[in-house]
Design a protein around this motif. Structure first.
Motif, mmCIF file in Angstrom:
data_model
loop_
_atom_site.group_PDB
_atom_site.id
_atom_site.type_symbol
_atom_site.label_atom_id
_atom_site.label_comp_id
_atom_site.label_asym_id
_atom_site.label_seq_id
_atom_site.Cartn_x
_atom_site.Cartn_y
_atom_site.Cartn_z
ATOM 1 N N LYS A 374 -3.549 -93.157 -21.557
ATOM 2 C CA LYS A 374 -3.723 -91.808 -22.096
ATOM 3 C C LYS A 374 -4.737 -91.774 -23.234
ATOM 4 N N ASN A 375 -4.753 -92.846 -24.051
ATOM 5 C CA ASN A 375 -5.680 -92.853 -25.174
ATOM 6 C C ASN A 375 -5.837 -94.277 -25.686
ATOM 7 N N VAL A 376 -6.887 -94.485 -26.479
ATOM 8 C CA VAL A 376 -7.200 -95.795 -27.040
ATOM 9 C C VAL A 376 -7.587 -95.612 -28.499
ATOM 10 N N TYR A 377 -7.116 -96.518 -29.351
ATOM 11 C CA TYR A 377 -7.512 -96.511 -30.766
ATOM 12 C C TYR A 377 -7.991 -97.902 -31.146
ATOM 13 N N ALA A 378 -9.235 -98.008 -31.596
ATOM 14 C CA ALA A 378 -9.766 -99.265 -32.129
ATOM 15 C C ALA A 378 -9.404 -99.302 -33.613
ATOM 16 N N HIS A 379 -8.400 -100.069 -33.941
ATOM 17 C CA HIS A 379 -7.739 -99.985 -35.240
ATOM 18 C C HIS A 379 -8.636 -100.429 -36.395
ATOM 19 N N SER A 380 -8.452 -99.761 -37.527
ATOM 20 C CA SER A 380 -9.223 -100.065 -38.721
ATOM 21 C C SER A 380 -9.050 -101.507 -39.179
ATOM 22 N N LYS A 394 3.786 -94.657 -18.148
ATOM 23 C CA LYS A 394 4.204 -95.264 -16.887
ATOM 24 C C LYS A 394 4.826 -94.218 -15.969
ATOM 25 N N ARG A 395 4.492 -94.329 -14.673
ATOM 26 C CA ARG A 395 4.982 -93.359 -13.697
ATOM 27 C C ARG A 395 5.927 -93.972 -12.670
ATOM 28 N N ASN A 396 5.946 -95.278 -12.582
ATOM 29 C CA ASN A 396 6.815 -95.976 -11.640
ATOM 30 C C ASN A 396 6.913 -97.433 -12.067
ATOM 31 N N ALA A 397 7.763 -98.207 -11.384
ATOM 32 C CA ALA A 397 7.984 -99.597 -11.757
ATOM 33 C C ALA A 397 6.715 -100.435 -11.630
ATOM 34 N N GLY A 398 5.852 -100.055 -10.710
ATOM 35 C CA GLY A 398 4.604 -100.790 -10.546
ATOM 36 C C GLY A 398 3.702 -100.708 -11.760
ATOM 37 N N ASP A 399 3.879 -99.677 -12.574
ATOM 38 C CA ASP A 399 3.041 -99.522 -13.762
ATOM 39 C C ASP A 399 3.381 -100.524 -14.861
ATOM 40 N N ASP A 400 4.519 -101.231 -14.760
ATOM 41 C CA ASP A 400 4.792 -102.301 -15.718
ATOM 42 C C ASP A 400 3.678 -103.347 -15.655
ATOM 43 N N GLY A 401 3.328 -103.754 -14.449
ATOM 44 C CA GLY A 401 2.248 -104.723 -14.282
ATOM 45 C C GLY A 401 0.881 -104.110 -14.513
ATOM 46 N N MET A 402 0.718 -102.849 -14.114
ATOM 47 C CA MET A 402 -0.568 -102.177 -14.309
ATOM 48 C C MET A 402 -0.878 -101.997 -15.790
ATOM 49 N N THR A 403 0.159 -101.796 -16.606
ATOM 50 C CA THR A 403 -0.047 -101.654 -18.043
ATOM 51 C C THR A 403 -0.681 -102.913 -18.624
ATOM 52 N N ASP A 484 2.810 -106.554 -25.501
ATOM 53 C CA ASP A 484 3.322 -105.455 -24.686
ATOM 54 C C ASP A 484 4.546 -104.851 -25.364
ATOM 55 N N CYS A 485 4.308 -103.757 -26.072
ATOM 56 C CA CYS A 485 5.374 -103.070 -26.808
ATOM 57 C C CYS A 485 5.807 -101.812 -26.067
ATOM 58 N N THR A 486 5.751 -101.858 -24.744
ATOM 59 C CA THR A 486 6.196 -100.734 -23.926
ATOM 60 C C THR A 486 7.563 -101.038 -23.311
ATOM 61 N N VAL A 487 8.278 -99.984 -22.962
ATOM 62 C CA VAL A 487 9.597 -100.111 -22.341
ATOM 63 C C VAL A 487 9.433 -100.368 -20.842
ATOM 64 N N PRO A 488 10.142 -101.374 -20.275
ATOM 65 C CA PRO A 488 10.124 -101.525 -18.818
ATOM 66 C C PRO A 488 10.550 -100.210 -18.154
ATOM 67 N N TYR A 489 9.851 -99.856 -17.095
ATOM 68 C CA TYR A 489 10.057 -98.527 -16.504
ATOM 69 C C TYR A 489 11.525 -98.255 -16.172
ATOM 70 N N HIS A 490 12.229 -99.222 -15.644
ATOM 71 C CA HIS A 490 13.606 -98.985 -15.209
ATOM 72 C C HIS A 490 14.583 -98.866 -16.384
ATOM 73 N N LEU A 491 14.096 -99.123 -17.611
ATOM 74 C CA LEU A 491 14.959 -99.015 -18.795
ATOM 75 C C LEU A 491 14.610 -97.808 -19.667
ATOM 76 N N LYS A 492 13.747 -96.933 -19.192
ATOM 77 C CA LYS A 492 13.258 -95.821 -20.017
ATOM 78 C C LYS A 492 14.402 -94.998 -20.615
ATOM 79 N N GLU A 493 15.464 -94.774 -19.854
ATOM 80 C CA GLU A 493 16.561 -93.925 -20.324
ATOM 81 C C GLU A 493 17.290 -94.533 -21.520
#
Length: 515
Positions: A374-380, A394-403, A484-493
């Protein structure tokens, strides 16, 4: 003027709505940029108090608005013009024009959070530069020729010295324009480290892989000098557009086309007066010269400090023992010119390098993985180069690897990038506290860290040196890391943030929300 590898063109007139909804401001040079800033409270100041360009000017701005990786205390503040330069009664120096993301937003006409996306659009929809007559080139209103009696660039231009241990005075925002010795239309523009060495000589430092250095090497192999122009005091769109790097702007691509895409109008060029090269017609100052073949100098030959100048990682770079030399042939300026500079490790470098970094990553990720990033920030903290935060949805479980694939794409498209942090769409990638919160609650070190060892990085990072890592055979090589500080798709809830009631808080505290 012909352009190598032409892209599609989009013409947007200044002041008219951009097709993406951005408002293109009426800026086409440094003076119109300053005029705009004067209408924005807190973004521009001037001083008539005398300042010494030798270390004092940078020392002052460190407290006013340098920011970035400058040693604390520092801060993000206004751009500043010094009207009274010691030893230069007719000179003015501007620092910090782009040392604020909010200020760059106003100067380029896109929202703060969409500047990288705007740059990506400008790269996809370019406008090539055009030639104008000398009568239409304010950069040549005043002319100093090197063969004139008494010529001394050190007395004409107040190049600042950032610290007391610098190798010498530097032009820190000199945009060098060079071209293929056999094809002048194959041109490139880049900012390089330019140290004043004598009355008519500058040294130039090339980081590995720079296209103008390839032109220089080709000319040198033929025993010929390479004509260049050094352009200072420019429309900020030109400076920022010039900071794209390969592969986003491959060899043969003129980055001035990006500035044209940002403005919806071509950058104007004019023939130089003393060398076979072009210059930016609306520049405040142009130095015309030639990079001499088979001539090298020690960067600190005049100071012997062993140091160069403060660089973007926050450290003072080591003086290079053997650098190419630019022999100055002429200097042309506007009447009462403004010399534009920056503080090396400051936030201005973050804007210059970081926004094109964001655009490069966004372009490649969107092409490869549409809709994920969705967006990118090149940090200071990384000077706009070393650290990128990628926000994904993420839109599905496959996006875990795509991320994680997106992070690999980012490392591939921007060679100097060292670390990537991945966050979800509910994390504000521009808020370091929020990013670190995601790291504390959505990241486990031994399962969410990926290492990419032994790849090219950046020679100015002191940790990318054999003395730091004995495994390295050459400086500028490192191990890169993906967090990788994202939530696995199947654990979003299980990772839904606390939801507060949406209200108009300005009704209770109007002064806090007043524009």
């Amino acid at each position: 003027m012909p352009q190598k590898k032409p892209d599609s063109y989009r013409i947007v007139k200044p002041g008219e709505p951009h097709p993406q909804g951005w408002q293109v401001p009426p800026v086409n040079d440094l003076r119109s940029a300053i005029k705009l800033l004067k209408t924005l409270p807190g973004h521009y100041i001037e001083t008539d108090r005398e300042v010494d360009p030798n270390a004092e000017l940078a020392g002052v701005y460190r407290y006013i608005g340098a920011g970035g990786t400058v040693m604390r205390p520092t801060r993000i503040g206004p751009a500043m013009t010094f009207n009274n330069i010691k030893g230069f009664p007719d000179a003015r120096v501007l620092v910090g024009l782009m040392a604020s993301r909010e200020r760059v937003s106003a100067l380029l006409g896109a929202p703060v959070r969409e500047l990288g996306i705007q740059m990506a659009e400008a790269r996809r929809n370019v406008t090539p530069p055009v030639m104008v007559d000398k009568a239409q080139a304010p950069c040549q209103e005043v002319v100093y020729r090197a063969d004139d009696e008494g010529f001394d660039l050190r007395k004409i231009l107040p190049a600042p010295t950032n610290t007391s241990e610098d190798a010498g005075p530097y032009f820190c925002l000199g945009l060098v324009l060079g071209s293929d010795p056999d094809d002048r239309d194959n041109a490139d523009v880049t900012i390089h480290r330019l140290c004043v060495q004598s009355k008519d000589e500058l040294s130039i430092f090339f980081a590995p892989g720079r296209h103008i250095d390839a032109f220089r090497q080709k000319a040198e192999a033929a025993g010929k000098p390479l004509p260049v122009s050094i352009n200072m005091g420019l429309d900020p769109a030109i400076y920022i557009g010039a900071e794209f790097e390969a592969p986003t702007t491959p060899f043969g691509f003129n980055e001035l086309c990006v500035a044209g895409g940002l403005r919806g109008r071509p950058v104007e060029l004019v023939e130089c007066l003393s060398v076979n090269q072009r210059a930016i017609a609306r520049a405040e100052i142009v130095i015309e010269g030639e990079i001499l073949p088979n001539v090298r100098v020690e960067e600190d030959q005049n100071s012997h400090t062993g140091k160069a100048m403060p660089e973007f990682p926050g450290y003072t770079g080591e003086a290079n023992p053997s650098l190419p030399v630019i022999k100055v042939k002429a200097i042309t300026t506007r009447h009462n010119p403004i010399l534009q500079t920056l503080v090396g490790p400051g936030e201005e470098h973050v804007s210059l390098a970081g926004i094109p970094t964001e655009a490069s990553i966004h372009i490649e990720c969107e092409d490869a993985l549409p809709g994920l990033v969705k967006n990118v920030y090149a940090h200071s903290a990384g000077g706009g180069k070393f650290l990128a935060v990628l926000q994904v949805q993420k839109r599905n479980a496959g996006d875990d690897g795509m991320t994680r694939q997106a992070a690999l794409i980012a490392l591939a498209v921007y060679r100097e990038l060292k670390n990537v942090i991945l966050v979800d769409e509910d994390v504000d990638l521009f808020d370091t506290d929020d990013v670190l919160w995601a790291m504390q609650t959505r990241y486990v070190g031994d399962i969410d860290t990926l290492f990419v060892p032994g790849v090219a990085g950046h020679v100015l990072d002191p940790s990318q040196q054999p003395f730091y890592d004995p495994r390295l055979t050459a400086k500028g090589t490192t191990s890169k890391t993906i967090f990788d500080c994202t939530v696995p798709y199947h654990l979003k809830e299980h990772f839904v943030r606390a939801q507060f009631k949406e209200v108009d808080a300005s009704l209770w505290a109007p002064d806090l929300f007043a524009k």
